[in-house]
Design an enzyme around this catalytic site. Structure first.
Site, mmCIF file in Angstrom:
data_model
loop_
_atom_site.group_PDB
_atom_site.id
_atom_site.type_symbol
_atom_site.label_atom_id
_atom_site.label_comp_id
_atom_site.label_asym_id
_atom_site.label_seq_id
_atom_site.Cartn_x
_atom_site.Cartn_y
_atom_site.Cartn_z
ATOM 1 N N THR A 52 73.664 40.161 70.198
ATOM 2 C CA THR A 52 72.310 39.587 70.176
ATOM 3 C C THR A 52 72.308 38.200 69.541
ATOM 4 O OG1 THR A 52 71.383 41.791 70.182
ATOM 5 C CG2 THR A 52 69.946 40.034 69.378
ATOM 6 N N CYS A 58 77.781 49.017 74.655
ATOM 7 C CA CYS A 58 76.415 48.606 74.314
ATOM 8 C C CYS A 58 75.454 49.765 74.444
ATOM 9 C CB CYS A 58 75.990 47.457 75.219
ATOM 10 S SG CYS A 58 76.173 47.846 76.967
ATOM 11 N N GLU A 75 72.438 40.402 78.429
ATOM 12 C CA GLU A 75 72.701 41.835 78.226
ATOM 13 C C GLU A 75 73.269 41.963 76.827
ATOM 14 O OE1 GLU A 75 71.887 43.961 80.440
ATOM 15 O OE2 GLU A 75 71.805 42.859 82.312
ATOM 16 N N LYS A 129 83.668 32.841 81.578
ATOM 17 C CA LYS A 129 84.175 32.660 80.206
ATOM 18 C C LYS A 129 84.372 34.052 79.628
ATOM 19 C CE LYS A 129 83.962 32.224 76.073
ATOM 20 N NZ LYS A 129 84.727 33.246 75.372
ATOM 21 N N GLY A 170 73.494 35.797 72.049
ATOM 22 C CA GLY A 170 72.490 35.806 73.115
ATOM 23 C C GLY A 170 71.301 34.926 72.761
ATOM 24 N N GLY A 191 76.911 40.196 75.661
ATOM 25 C CA GLY A 191 77.543 40.088 74.351
ATOM 26 C C GLY A 191 76.562 40.474 73.267
ATOM 27 N N GLU A 206 73.599 47.849 64.852
ATOM 28 C CA GLU A 206 74.616 48.232 65.843
ATOM 29 C C GLU A 206 75.992 48.222 65.171
ATOM 30 O OE1 GLU A 206 75.779 45.445 68.970
ATOM 31 O OE2 GLU A 206 75.664 47.091 70.414
HETATM 32 P P1 NAD Z 1 79.933 38.200 71.350
HETATM 33 O O1 NAD Z 1 78.498 37.897 71.461
HETATM 34 O O2 NAD Z 1 80.646 37.796 70.126
HETATM 35 O O3 NAD Z 1 80.739 37.515 72.548
HETATM 36 C C1 NAD Z 1 80.426 37.744 73.916
HETATM 37 C C2 NAD Z 1 80.925 36.571 74.726
HETATM 38 O O4 NAD Z 1 80.151 35.419 74.364
HETATM 39 C C3 NAD Z 1 82.377 36.173 74.453
HETATM 40 O O5 NAD Z 1 82.959 35.651 75.628
HETATM 41 C C4 NAD Z 1 82.232 35.082 73.400
HETATM 42 O O6 NAD Z 1 83.341 34.227 73.339
HETATM 43 C C5 NAD Z 1 80.979 34.366 73.892
HETATM 44 N N1 NAD Z 1 80.215 33.671 72.850
HETATM 45 C C6 NAD Z 1 80.112 33.986 71.535
HETATM 46 N N2 NAD Z 1 79.308 33.098 70.909
HETATM 47 C C7 NAD Z 1 78.887 32.223 71.859
HETATM 48 C C8 NAD Z 1 78.034 31.080 71.833
HETATM 49 N N3 NAD Z 1 77.466 30.676 70.713
HETATM 50 N N4 NAD Z 1 77.817 30.440 72.989
HETATM 51 C C9 NAD Z 1 78.370 30.843 74.133
HETATM 52 N N5 NAD Z 1 79.205 31.909 74.230
HETATM 53 C C10 NAD Z 1 79.453 32.595 73.089
HETATM 54 O O7 NAD Z 1 80.087 39.749 71.635
HETATM 55 P P2 NAD Z 1 81.397 40.635 71.604
HETATM 56 O O8 NAD Z 1 81.761 40.887 70.180
HETATM 57 O O9 NAD Z 1 82.433 40.050 72.514
HETATM 58 O O10 NAD Z 1 80.870 41.975 72.289
HETATM 59 C C11 NAD Z 1 80.190 42.950 71.601
HETATM 60 C C12 NAD Z 1 78.696 42.834 71.809
HETATM 61 O O11 NAD Z 1 78.392 42.813 73.192
HETATM 62 C C13 NAD Z 1 77.954 44.012 71.253
HETATM 63 O O12 NAD Z 1 76.823 43.583 70.554
HETATM 64 C C14 NAD Z 1 77.533 44.789 72.477
HETATM 65 O O13 NAD Z 1 76.415 45.607 72.320
HETATM 66 C C15 NAD Z 1 77.325 43.709 73.462
HETATM 67 N N6 NAD Z 1 77.422 44.223 74.835
HETATM 68 C C16 NAD Z 1 76.284 44.333 75.578
HETATM 69 C C17 NAD Z 1 76.334 44.852 76.860
HETATM 70 C C18 NAD Z 1 75.092 45.000 77.704
HETATM 71 O O14 NAD Z 1 75.229 45.104 78.908
HETATM 72 N N7 NAD Z 1 73.897 45.031 77.121
HETATM 73 C C19 NAD Z 1 77.557 45.246 77.395
HETATM 74 C C20 NAD Z 1 78.691 45.112 76.615
HETATM 75 C C21 NAD Z 1 78.611 44.588 75.333
#
Ligand code: NAD
Length: 495
Positions: free
Chosen positions: A231, A285, A251, A176, A234, A229, A387
Site C-alpha cells: 500500500t 495479498c 492491487e 518492472k 501504491g 505491491g 498486514e
Molecule cells: P512493494 O510495494 O515493495 O513492491 C512491489 C513492486 O513495486 C516491486 O517491483 C518494487 O520494486 C516496486 N516499487 C516499490 N516502491 C516503488 C515506488 N516507490 N515506485 C515504483 N515502484 C515501486 O511490495 P512487495 O514487498 O514486492 O510485495 C508485497 C506486497 O504486495 C504486499 O503488501 C502484498 O499484499 C502486495 N500484493 C498485492 C496483491 C494484490 O493483487 N492486491 C498481490 C500480490 C501482492
C-alpha cells in the site's frame, strides 16, 4: 548451483546487460545464489520507454487487426504450456514456492494469455443510439506505452495478468518485476518475442522500486501504470498518477477476514482456513489472515485447526508433497518474527508454531517459518490490523452476525473475505455486507481470469481480469459521423 554468466535484460527489444549494479538472486529454501544480473539503469529506462513509444507508433502491433494480435497471444499461451515444467522449476528457485504452487501459477499464466487472446478477438465496439442525422459510435484505442510493476510473491502470474491484456489492447509494455524475483518476467518476455510480439513492444527492467519503478511511473510517455505491491508504494504511484493525470490500477495489501459459522462443514472449513492462510507461506495479498469463529464451536474448531497446522508439511519446495516452503528473504522472515513477538506483547497466545522449523541440511540456511496461530487478541490490536504477509493467523471468537460483520469490515484493508456456512441465506447476507473485492463462500483462494479482481480502500483501486481488464488499457472514444448535408446552426452566416 552454477549461476552462469550475468543474464541479459530485455531493453527496448534488445537483450543486453543492464546498466546498473551487478547483483545475485537467491533460492529462499537454501540461501544459495541462483542467477546474477545487472539491474536496469535510469538510462536503460529512458531508452526502453523511447523505443516502446516508437514501436507503438510503428503500428505493426498497435494497429494490427485484433485476430492477428490474438493469434500471437494464443501462441504465447501454447509456448508457456510447452515449457511449463521448466518455467515452474525456474520459479521455484526464483521465489521458493513449492513446486505444486509454481506449476499452478504457470498454468494460470497460460490461461491468462489464452483468455485475453479470446477477449481481444471478440471485443465489440458499439453503435450508440443517435440523436441526430449522424452515426454515433463508441470505440476504444490502445493507450500507448504502459507499465506493469509487480511484486515478488507470484512471478509470471502477476506479470501475465498485466502483460496479456495490455498487449491484447495493442499497448507497448514496460515490465518492472521485483528486483529479487526477475527471472520469470525475463523468460515471459522471451516467449512473447518467440511467439511473434514485435521487438520493442516489451521491455523488462528489474531494479529498485524507489529508483527504477519510480522513474518508469513518472516518465511522461508512460500513460498508465498497473501496479501490484504494498500500500505504501501504491500510494506513491497514486500521487504520481495525480500529477500526470494518468489512470492507474493498484492491487495492494490485505488483512482478509475468514468467518466460520456453527453450521459450517467443519472438516471442509478447517482445510479451507489452513489453505487460505498458509499456502504460499502466507505471502499472499488475499491470505485469510484474520479468523473469526462462532463462539459455540470456537474451542473444538481451534483444536482441529491447530492440529492441522502442526501437521502441515513444511520444507523442500521441490517435493510435490510439500505444502509450505520458505519465506522470500531473511529480512522478510525477521519482519514476520517481529509480528509474532508483537502478538505476544499484545497478550496473544501462540497456539501453533511461533518460530523457525528445524529442517536440517540442506535447508538450515533457508528462510523458513512455522505455520503460526495466535489467539486471545482483539480485532483492534496491531497484530490483527497490520498486514504481516507471512504464515501467521490471528483467531478470534464471535457472538453475533452483526458484530461479526462490523469487525470484519473494521480494517483499512478490504481485499477478500471467506464465509463458511451451510445456510445459503446467511451466506448471501454476509457476503453482501462484507466490504471486499472478492468474497469466497465455502471455498477460498480460487481464481478465474474471467472474474474481476481488486480491492477497496487501502487494498487498491481498479480491477484486473475479466473482459473489462482489457478495456483498462484502452481509452474510450465517442465518434460522430455526419450523414447528411443539412447545415449546422452557424453554417449559413459563416459561409
Ligand atoms: P512493494 O510495494 O515493495 O513492491 C512491489 C513492486 O513495486 C516491486 O517491483 C518494487 O520494486 C516496486 N516499487 C516499490 N516502491 C516503488 C515506488 N516507490 N515506485 C515504483 N515502484 C515501486 O511490495 P512487495 O514487498 O514486492 O510485495 C508485497 C506486497 O504486495 C504486499 O503488501 C502484498 O499484499 C502486495 N500484493 C498485492 C496483491 C494484490 O493483487 N492486491 C498481490 C500480490 C501482492
Amino acid at each position: 548451483m552454477d549461476i552462469g554468466p550475468p543474464l541479459p535484460l530485455c531493453i527496448g527489444g534488445e537483450w543486453r546487460l543492464g546498466g546498473g549494479e551487478r547483483y545475485e538472486t537467491f533460492y529462499p529454501a537454501t540461501g544459495e545464489a541462483v542467477a546474477c544480473l545487472h539491474a536496469a539503469s535510469l538510462a536503460d529506462v529512458e531508452e526502453a520507454i523511447e523505443r516502446a513509444h516508437q514501436a507503438f507508433h510503428r503500428g505493426d502491433w498497435s494497429r494490427a487487426k485484433p485476430h492477428a494480435r490474438a493469434a500471437v497471444l494464443y501462441r504465447v499461451a501454447a509456448l508457456i504450456r510447452e515449457r511449463a515444467e521448466s518455467l515452474a522449476q525456474r520459479q521455484r528457485l526464483d521465489n521458493g514456492k513449492p513446486i505444486g504452487e509454481t506449476r499452478a501459477l504457470v498454468a494460470s499464466a497460460a490461461a491468462t494469455f489464452q483468455y485475453f487472446a479470446a477477449a481481444c478477438e471478440t471485443l465489440e465496439e458499439a453503435i450508440t443510439p443517435s440523436r441526430g442525422d449522424y452515426l454515433t459510435l463508441s470505440v476504444h484505442e490502445p493507450m500507448g506505452v504502459v507499465a506493469a510493476i509487480t511484486p515478488w510473491n507470484s512471478p509470471i502470474a502477476s506479470e501475465a495478468q498485466k502483460l496479456a491484456p495490455a498487449l491484447a489492447a495493442g499497448c507497448a509494455v514496460i515490465v518492472k518485476p521485483a528486483e529479487i524475483t526477475p527471472l520469470l518476467a525475463l523468460e515471459l518476455a522471451a516467449l512473447c518475442e518467440e511467439a511473434g510480439v514485435p521487438k520493442g513492444m516489451i521491455s523488462v527492467l528489474p531494479g529498485k522500486g524507489s529508483v527504477i519503478g519510480d522513474a518508469i511511473a513518472r516518465h511522461p510517455k508512460v500513460r498508465r501504470v498497473a501496479f501490484t505491491g504494498g500500500t505504501r508504494a501504491g500510494r506513491q504511484i497514486a500521487h504520481i498518477a495525480a500529477e500526470k493525470m494518468m489512470p492507474v490500477s493498484l492491487e495492494l495489501g490485505g488483512k482478509s477476514p475468514t468467518m466460520v459459522f456453527s453450521d459450517a462443514d467443519i472438516a471442509h472449513a478447517v482445510n479451507g482456513v489452513l489453505y487460505g492462510i498458509f499456502s504460499s507461506s502466507g505471502e499472499s495479498c488475499i491470505a485469510g489472515s484474520r479468523l473469526f469463529v462462532a463462539r459455540d464451536i470456537y474451542e473444538a474448531f481451534m483444536d482441529r485447526l491447530v492440529a492441522g497446522a502442526q501437521r502441515l508439511r513444511v520444507g523442500d519446495p521441490a517435493d510435490p508433497a510439500t505444502q509450505m516452503g520458505p519465506l522470500i528473504t531473511a529480512a522478510h522472515r525477521d519482519g514476520v518474527e517481529r509480528y509474532v513477538a508483537l502478538g505476544r506483547e499484545e497478550g496473544g497466545q501462540i497456539l501453533a508454531g511461533g518460530g523457525r522449523p528445524d529442517l536440517g541440511a540442506p535447508f538450515s540456511n533457508g528462510f523458513f517459518h512455522q505455520p503460526t496461530i495466535i489467539a486471545g487478541l482483539r480485532n483492534d490490536q496491531r497484530t490483527c490490523q497490520e498486514e504481516i504477509f507471512g504464515p501467521v493467523l490471528v483467531a478470534m471468537p464471535f457472538d453475533d452476525e452483526e458484530d461479526l460483520v462490523a469487525q470484519a469490515n473494521d480494517s483499512v484493508y478490504a481485499l477478500a473475505a471467506g464465509i463458511w456456512t451451510a445456510d445459503f441465506q446467511r451466506a448471501w447476507r454476509v457476503g453482501r455486507a462484507v466490504q471486499a473485492g472478492t468474497v469466497w463462500i465455502n471455498t477460498y483462494k480460487q481464481f478465474s481470469v474471467s472474474t474481476p479482481f481488486g480491492g477497496w480502500r487501502d487494498s487498491g483501486l481498479g480491477r484486473e481480469k475479466g473482459r473489462l481488464g482489457l478495456l483498462q488499457y484502452m481509452e474510450q472514444k465517442g465518434m460522430y459521423w455526419g450523414l447528411n448535408e443539412a447545415p449546422l446552426p452557424w453554417a449559413g452566416p459563416c459561409a
